[in-house]
Design a protein around this motif. Structure first.
Motif, PDB file in Angstrom:
ATOM      1  N   TYR A 283       0.855  -1.195   0.000  1.00 27.22           N
ATOM      2  CA  TYR A 283       0.000   0.000   0.000  1.00 27.22           C
ATOM      3  C   TYR A 283       0.885   1.237   0.000  1.00 27.22           C
ATOM      4  CZ  TYR A 283       0.914   0.274   5.068  1.00 27.22           C
ATOM      5  OH  TYR A 283       1.508   0.367   6.305  1.00 27.22           O
ATOM      6  N   GLY A 284       0.269   2.381  -0.263  1.00 26.64           N
ATOM      7  CA  GLY A 284       0.994   3.646  -0.253  1.00 26.64           C
ATOM      8  C   GLY A 284       0.333   4.622   0.691  1.00 26.64           C
ATOM      9  N   ILE A 285       1.133   5.536   1.249  1.00 28.70           N
ATOM     10  CA  ILE A 285       0.592   6.639   2.043  1.00 28.70           C
ATOM     11  C   ILE A 285       1.011   7.926   1.350  1.00 28.70           C
ATOM     12  CG2 ILE A 285       0.487   5.402   4.222  1.00 28.70           C
ATOM     13  CD1 ILE A 285       3.136   6.646   5.021  1.00 28.70           C
ATOM     14  N   ILE A 286       0.080   8.854   1.217  1.00 27.48           N
ATOM     15  CA  ILE A 286       0.329  10.036   0.393  1.00 27.48           C
ATOM     16  C   ILE A 286       1.151  11.078   1.142  1.00 27.48           C
ATOM     17  CG2 ILE A 286      -1.818   9.671  -0.899  1.00 27.48           C
ATOM     18  CD1 ILE A 286      -3.039  12.032   0.648  1.00 27.48           C
ATOM     19  N   ASN A 287       1.804  11.923   0.381  1.00 22.94           N
ATOM     20  CA  ASN A 287       2.508  13.077   0.929  1.00 22.94           C
ATOM     21  C   ASN A 287       1.523  14.227   1.061  1.00 22.94           C
ATOM     22  OD1 ASN A 287       5.726  12.679  -0.824  1.00 22.94           O
ATOM     23  ND2 ASN A 287       4.680  11.387   0.660  1.00 22.94           N
ATOM     24  N   ARG A 288       1.409  14.822   2.248  1.00 27.18           N
ATOM     25  CA  ARG A 288       0.481  15.929   2.474  1.00 27.18           C
ATOM     26  C   ARG A 288       0.900  16.682   3.726  1.00 27.18           C
ATOM     27  NH1 ARG A 288      -4.712  13.970   5.758  1.00 27.18           N
ATOM     28  NH2 ARG A 288      -3.741  12.344   7.015  1.00 27.18           N
ATOM     29  N   TRP A 289       0.489  17.933   3.809  1.00 27.25           N
ATOM     30  CA  TRP A 289       0.704  18.733   5.002  1.00 27.25           C
ATOM     31  C   TRP A 289      -0.288  18.323   6.083  1.00 27.25           C
ATOM     32  CZ3 TRP A 289       4.561  22.516   5.164  1.00 27.25           C
ATOM     33  CH2 TRP A 289       5.158  22.829   3.939  1.00 27.25           C
ATOM     34  N   ASN A 290       0.090  18.545   7.321  1.00 27.02           N
ATOM     35  CA  ASN A 290      -0.793  18.224   8.442  1.00 27.02           C
ATOM     36  C   ASN A 290      -1.639  19.456   8.763  1.00 27.02           C
ATOM     37  OD1 ASN A 290      -2.045  17.070  10.619  1.00 27.02           O
ATOM     38  ND2 ASN A 290      -0.239  17.022  11.941  1.00 27.02           N
ATOM     39  N   LEU A 291      -2.683  19.656   7.970  1.00 26.70           N
ATOM     40  CA  LEU A 291      -3.592  20.788   8.172  1.00 26.70           C
ATOM     41  C   LEU A 291      -4.741  20.351   9.077  1.00 26.70           C
ATOM     42  CD1 LEU A 291      -4.088  22.652   4.772  1.00 26.70           C
ATOM     43  CD2 LEU A 291      -2.718  23.352   6.725  1.00 26.70           C
ATOM     44  N   GLN A 292      -4.885  21.041  10.183  1.00 23.90           N
ATOM     45  CA  GLN A 292      -5.964  20.746  11.123  1.00 23.90           C
ATOM     46  C   GLN A 292      -6.724  22.043  11.438  1.00 23.90           C
ATOM     47  OE1 GLN A 292      -6.802  17.683  12.058  1.00 23.90           O
ATOM     48  NE2 GLN A 292      -5.063  16.823  10.911  1.00 23.90           N
ATOM     49  N   PRO A 293      -8.045  22.007  11.486  1.00 24.19           N
ATOM     50  CA  PRO A 293      -8.803  23.238  11.752  1.00 24.19           C
ATOM     51  C   PRO A 293      -8.655  23.689  13.201  1.00 24.19           C
ATOM     52  CG  PRO A 293     -10.281  21.343  11.609  1.00 24.19           C
ATOM     53  CD  PRO A 293      -8.911  20.843  11.245  1.00 24.19           C
ATOM     54  N   LYS A 294      -8.660  24.996  13.394  1.00 24.32           N
ATOM     55  CA  LYS A 294      -8.588  25.543  14.747  1.00 24.32           C
ATOM     56  C   LYS A 294      -9.828  25.183  15.556  1.00 24.32           C
ATOM     57  CE  LYS A 294      -5.583  29.572  14.051  1.00 24.32           C
ATOM     58  NZ  LYS A 294      -5.503  31.057  14.051  1.00 24.32           N
ATOM     59  N   ASP A 295     -10.978  25.145  14.890  1.00 21.11           N
ATOM     60  CA  ASP A 295     -12.237  24.814  15.563  1.00 21.11           C
ATOM     61  C   ASP A 295     -12.884  23.663  14.804  1.00 21.11           C
ATOM     62  OD1 ASP A 295     -14.950  24.708  16.445  1.00 21.11           O
ATOM     63  OD2 ASP A 295     -14.785  26.783  17.164  1.00 21.11           O
ATOM     64  N   MET A 296     -12.714  22.446  15.331  1.00 20.11           N
ATOM     65  CA  MET A 296     -13.195  21.263  14.636  1.00 20.11           C
ATOM     66  C   MET A 296     -14.714  21.248  14.519  1.00 20.11           C
ATOM     67  SD  MET A 296     -12.435  18.477  13.025  1.00 20.11           S
ATOM     68  CE  MET A 296     -10.804  17.853  13.446  1.00 20.11           C
ATOM     69  N   ASP A 386       8.275  13.801   6.175  1.00 24.40           N
ATOM     70  CA  ASP A 386       8.531  12.840   7.240  1.00 24.40           C
ATOM     71  C   ASP A 386       8.191  11.471   6.650  1.00 24.40           C
ATOM     72  OD1 ASP A 386       8.423  11.100   9.384  1.00 24.40           O
ATOM     73  OD2 ASP A 386       7.314  12.466  10.696  1.00 24.40           O
ATOM     74  N   PRO A 387       9.183  10.643   6.338  1.00 25.71           N
ATOM     75  CA  PRO A 387       8.898   9.399   5.617  1.00 25.71           C
ATOM     76  C   PRO A 387       8.097   8.396   6.433  1.00 25.71           C
ATOM     77  CG  PRO A 387      11.195   9.464   6.307  1.00 25.71           C
ATOM     78  CD  PRO A 387      10.619  10.804   6.629  1.00 25.71           C
ATOM     79  N   ARG A 388       7.980   8.621   7.738  1.00 27.42           N
ATOM     80  CA  ARG A 388       7.211   7.684   8.566  1.00 27.42           C
ATOM     81  C   ARG A 388       5.717   7.813   8.313  1.00 27.42           C
ATOM     82  NH1 ARG A 388       8.777   9.759  14.284  1.00 27.42           N
ATOM     83  NH2 ARG A 388       7.882  11.584  13.225  1.00 27.42           N
ATOM     84  N   SER A 389       5.256   9.051   7.976  1.00 23.17           N
ATOM     85  CA  SER A 389       3.821   9.301   7.874  1.00 23.17           C
ATOM     86  C   SER A 389       3.400   9.934   6.564  1.00 23.17           C
ATOM     87  CB  SER A 389       3.393  10.250   9.008  1.00 23.17           C
ATOM     88  OG  SER A 389       4.031  11.518   8.862  1.00 23.17           O
ATOM     89  N   GLY A 390       4.367  10.419   5.775  1.00 28.43           N
ATOM     90  CA  GLY A 390       4.039  11.153   4.562  1.00 28.43           C
ATOM     91  C   GLY A 390       3.799  12.625   4.800  1.00 28.43           C
ATOM     92  N   GLU A 391       3.946  13.091   6.052  1.00 27.27           N
ATOM     93  CA  GLU A 391       3.708  14.506   6.333  1.00 27.27           C
ATOM     94  C   GLU A 391       4.747  15.373   5.641  1.00 27.27           C
ATOM     95  OE1 GLU A 391       3.579  17.747  10.028  1.00 27.27           O
ATOM     96  OE2 GLU A 391       3.911  15.626  10.444  1.00 27.27           O
ATOM     97  N   ILE A 392       4.282  16.369   4.899  1.00 36.12           N
ATOM     98  CA  ILE A 392       5.188  17.322   4.262  1.00 36.12           C
ATOM     99  C   ILE A 392       5.640  18.320   5.317  1.00 36.12           C
ATOM    100  CG2 ILE A 392       5.437  19.084   2.474  1.00 36.12           C
ATOM    101  CD1 ILE A 392       3.290  17.613   0.868  1.00 36.12           C
ATOM    102  N   LEU A 393       6.933  18.460   5.451  1.00 33.04           N
ATOM    103  CA  LEU A 393       7.509  19.360   6.444  1.00 33.04           C
ATOM    104  C   LEU A 393       7.932  20.684   5.839  1.00 33.04           C
ATOM    105  CD1 LEU A 393       9.809  16.773   8.273  1.00 33.04           C
ATOM    106  CD2 LEU A 393       7.438  17.373   8.802  1.00 33.04           C
ATOM    107  N   CYS A 394       8.281  20.656   4.570  1.00 36.44           N
ATOM    108  CA  CYS A 394       8.790  21.866   3.929  1.00 36.44           C
ATOM    109  C   CYS A 394       8.587  21.746   2.429  1.00 36.44           C
ATOM    110  CB  CYS A 394      10.267  22.058   4.245  1.00 36.44           C
ATOM    111  SG  CYS A 394      11.044  23.467   3.427  1.00 36.44           S
TER     112      CYS A 394
END
Length: 850
Positions: A283-296, A386-394
């Motif tokens: 399986y693959g995990i995508i590269n993406r930024w960790n965007l989370q809303p301030k008010d869920m 971050d290769p562990r999670s696919g999170e884009i850091l920069c």
């Protein structure tokens, strides 16, 4: 953007993930400035109780942070806390500046950042490479077996020079890490041996002309900058400033999101051992930024909400202001897609700050859109993850000055017949700005994790590209991630009616892809929790051509929908319009450009690009010949995995190509052009080389796949028959040079299928190896791993000697015999040159038939 042999590869460097109480990576409020101090002899106790640590620290310059960085004379030491030994880090090397840009450009990281961990014993500190590709869940009965097979190997070791007073940290001499030639940190492009044999790449490190320049320490990263000198075969000495970075990663990685081959994201591949399955799972995990809303709660209620941590872009002040403002607009255009999924101000655009003493473009905390003073006609947009999670850091975008030249040529050549405002040597600020905005948006898309979508433009009916209302709404393609350039389908008078000539800001597909990658779902603690929802989103779009994803294929493309720089759903119709415009541009561009000495200098490069544009049209059409439509398919999808291009379309495409080749020499050159650039054979060489490509084993192999698998298909016999009729039967009387070249190529290319040793592979690369090369200049990762790839059946036929012989040779012999008989009959026809040409063909074929 522009196709290049290779791409400059991943680089994620510098500063890192903030080691904060809540585990958030790289908090950007304000980086805590490093504490610097110089420890003198007088400041240390001279009593007998003076520790070894105190003695070591005498006359040292120290900057305190995640690791204390210590400089003594010409050496760099790291003081590593033992409590961080078990944490994950990234380490990388970025080129900050360079004495030349032939091989190396400022801002680039030409090797993939490395995931590392530390460990220590009584004498040494070790750096390890953790394993990521093969995984096993801790709850699995196989987990212990997996652990025994996945111990992180040791990459480097360092002697412990001294321990801190309380023995909580180790001091190591890390000079070799920052001031030596390390293959994993090389500033030179990582090109294959075949390329390096042709062009001298790389250099030899010279330690006597290198030194530590600067060092910084922060709470979540360190940066050490070194002046590094190399000798090269071509350039002589080359000196760079290289920033090598160690970055701490979040203690708890972001929850990954599964990849789907029907949506084009860069991804990290995983292979799962699981006793509940009878084979290794992929399986693959995508590269993406960790965007989370301030008010869920508000976000889930459908309100626009700002993210906790927006994606902030800093734009290089070295970009001239007349273009910089458009670059900023192109970056911010992606907010259109984020607003569609509930995020407000997800992307923020700023100038390089002048009031932040910690700002450093080499620091991974800063996403920078950089400008390189180089004639290279390109841009690229890598992202560091971050290769562990696919999170884009920069994210980084590097734009070379030469891209302005390229955009000027594209805009004029593709739309000059329609738009009088581009008929000039220097584009207006508005026209160039609009083109720069397009480039910026495309590259930022890559930094958001999106791959090229070369299938997007095929969604639009060709005639819609001449429709004012449609083009004003959609531009030239449903995706800015396509290589759909400017509207070469539009005809004179269309622009005045309101037809748009440029790509969209953000397309329909782009919005859907951002939804797939970034829409936040509630209560997700594992990627399995959202898998069904994500699959349902994709399934809803099956059949919606606006959301079709066509992957980029670098060798032997089969799918005429997935091509670079094409427009519309009918290649013959679109390119017939395009050729009509190209002929007008060719007849007039010298008058538009050669208004002064500078214009004269640009005419030759523009002429080359006109030739290139013509052969793009030809290549577009040829993909239909032996082509098939390929659909990434999941269980239950209604569309078939593949369908062959209808026979009538294949024949129409081939006839379009042959007709265009035959007419090419009649319009591609004129007295105005030769009066400026002198005599040239560029068009003739390109013309004959392209014809040779029509008779390669790969092209003929595509037709054989049709015959083996399909019904009512366009056969190899019919293919060669049409070429023979156009290039031999219809050529009577005296021949032009191009006609003789085509006929000669026909004989020589087909004869290769008969000669001995024709199937010897020697040391040449296989088709699969060639396919794995990447020409994408936007990202290092350019191939999709699991999707159906028509190169496989092509390899089965072309690389299998027995199949290749049995299938090609009978048909090849048929047309060599027909050529032989015709040449014998025409040995006394036409002028002297024509007669000798036919006699030469007979001589070449005598060994087969006499």
């Amino acid at each position: 953007m522009n196709r290049v042999l290779y791409i400059v590869i991943l680089l994620c460097f510098s500063a890192t993930c903030t080691y904060a109480a809540d585990g958030a990576w790289g908090k950007k409020k304000k980086k805590k400035a490093a504490t610097e101090k110089t420890v003198s002899n007088d400041s240390l106790s001279k009593s007998a109780s003076e520790s070894e640590y105190d003695k070591f620290m005498k006359e040292a310059t120290v900057k305190e942070g995640m690791f204390n960085v210590i400089k003594k004379k010409d050496k760099i030491y790291l003081e590593i806390p033992k409590k961080l030994m078990s944490r994950d880090f990234l380490i990388s090397s970025r080129v900050s500046s360079t004495s030349r840009t032939w091989q190396i450009d400022p801002g680039t990281i030409n090797r993939t950042p490395l995931l590392i961990t530390f460990s220590c014993d009584e004498n040494k500190v070790y750096m390890h490479f953790p394993h990521l590709h093969y995984v096993c869940k801790p709850s699995s009965e196989m987990y212990e077996a997996h652990k025994r097979h996945s111990n992180p190997p040791i990459w480097k070791s360092f002697k412990i020079e001294v321990m801190s007073k309380d023995s909580s940290s180790c001091v190591i001499d890390a000079t070799s890490l920052f001031l030596s030639s390390i293959a994993e940190f090389s500033p030179f492009p990582d090109l294959p041996a075949e390329v390096r044999m042709l062009v001298p790449f790389g250099g030899t490190f010279q330690s006597d002309r290198s030194r530590i320049e600067d060092f910084k320490a922060f709470e979540d990263n360190i940066i050490v900058k070194s002046m590094m000198t190399y000798t090269t075969d071509k350039e002589g000495p080359l000196t760079t400033i290289e920033a090598r970075n160690i970055v701490i990663l979040p203690e708890t990685p972001m929850v990954p999101r599964y990849a789907d081959e029907r949506v084009g994201f860069f991804e990290e591949i995983r292979f799962l051992f699981d006793e509940h399955h009878d084979r290794l799972q992929t399986y693959g995990i995508i590269n993406r930024w960790n965007l989370q809303p301030k008010d869920m709660d508000k976000y889930l209620a459908g309100e626009l909400v700002e993210p906790v941590k927006p994606i902030v872009w800093y734009v290089d002040p070295a970009i001239p202001e007349k273009w910089r403002k458009y670059v900023k607009l192109g970056i911010a255009d992606w907010n259109i897609a984020f607003e569609a999924i509930g995020f407000k101000n997800a992307i923020v655009v700023k100038d390089y700050p002048t009031d932040d003493p910690n700002f450093d473009p080499d620091d991974i905390h800063y996403n920078c859109y950089r400008f390189v003073a180089s004639a290279r006609e390109n841009s690229m947009g890598p992202s560091w993850i971050d290769p562990r999670s696919g999170e884009i850091l920069c994210g980084d975008v590097i734009s070379w000055y030469g891209v302005v030249t390229l955009l000027n040529k594209w805009r004029m050549i593709q739309t000059g017949a329609v738009d009088p405002s581009v008929r000039c040597p220097v584009m207006t600020d508005e026209n160039m700005g609009e083109a720069m905005r397009y480039v910026a948006a495309h590259e930022i898309g890559h930094t958001l994790g999106l791959m090229h979508n070369f299938g997007a433009s095929a969604a639009f009916p060709v005639e819609k590209l001449r429709d004012p209302e449609f083009t004003q709404k959609y531009g030239t393609t449903p995706s800015i991630m396509d290589y759909a350039r400017f509207n070469y389908v539009a005809q004179p008078g269309d622009m005045e009616k309101g037809v748009k000539l440029t790509p969209p800001l953000i397309g329909v597909y782009d919005k859907f892809a951002i939804k797939y990658g970034y829409q936040v779902l509630p209560n997700v603690k594992d990627p399995e929790d959202e898998k069904a929802t994500l699959r349902s989103w994709v399934k809803e779009q099956i059949g919606n051509k606006m959301c079709f994803y066509g992957k980029q294929v670098f060798q032997f493309n089969f799918d005429p929908r997935s091509m670079a720089e094409d427009l519309g759903d009918d290649v013959v119709k679109a390119n017939t319009y395009g050729l009509k415009n190209l002929k007008y541009v060719t007849a007039n561009f010298t008058d538009w450009m050669a208004v002064n000495d500078e214009g004269y200098a640009a005419v030759e490069s523009t002429y080359k690009e006109i030739i290139n544009q013509f052969f793009r049209f030809m290549n577009h059409a040829m993909v239909s010949v032996g082509g098939m439509y390929i659909n990434p398919k999941y269980y239950g999808d209604p569309e078939p995995l593949y369908e062959y291009v209808p026979k009538a379309k294949q024949i129409a495409a081939l006839k379009f190509v042959l007709k265009s080749l035959n007419e090419f020499q009649d319009w591609i050159i004129n007295d105005k052009i030769t009066a400026i650039i002198g005599p040239t054979a560029k068009h003739y060489v390109a013309q004959t080389q392209f014809f040779n490509e029509l008779l390669t084993r790969e092209v003929l192999g595509r037709l054989q796949i049709n015959e083996v698998d399909g019904k009512n298909v366009f056969t190899l016999d019919e293919y060669l028959g049409i070429i023979f009729d156009e290039m031999f039967s219809k050529k009577t009387g005296s021949l032009q040079l191009a006609n003789m070249a085509f006929q000669n190529s026909f004989v020589e290319s087909l004869s290769k299928f008969i000669e001995k040793g024709e199937f010897s592979h020697g040391g040449s690369r296989s088709l699969r190896e060639a396919h794995n090369e990447t020409t994408c200049s936007c990202h290092a990762y350019c191939e999709s791993h699991r999707s159906f790839d028509a190169v496989n059946p092509l390899s089965e036929i072309v690389l299998s000697p027995q199949i290749d012989k049995s299938n090609k040779r009978p048909v090849v012999m048929k047309y060599l015999r027909k050529t032989y008989q015709m040449a014998k009959n025409r040995m006394n026809v036409g002028n002297d040159k024509t007669r000798e040409h036919y006699r030469l063909l007979v001589l070449k074929l005598n060994y087969l038939f006499d």
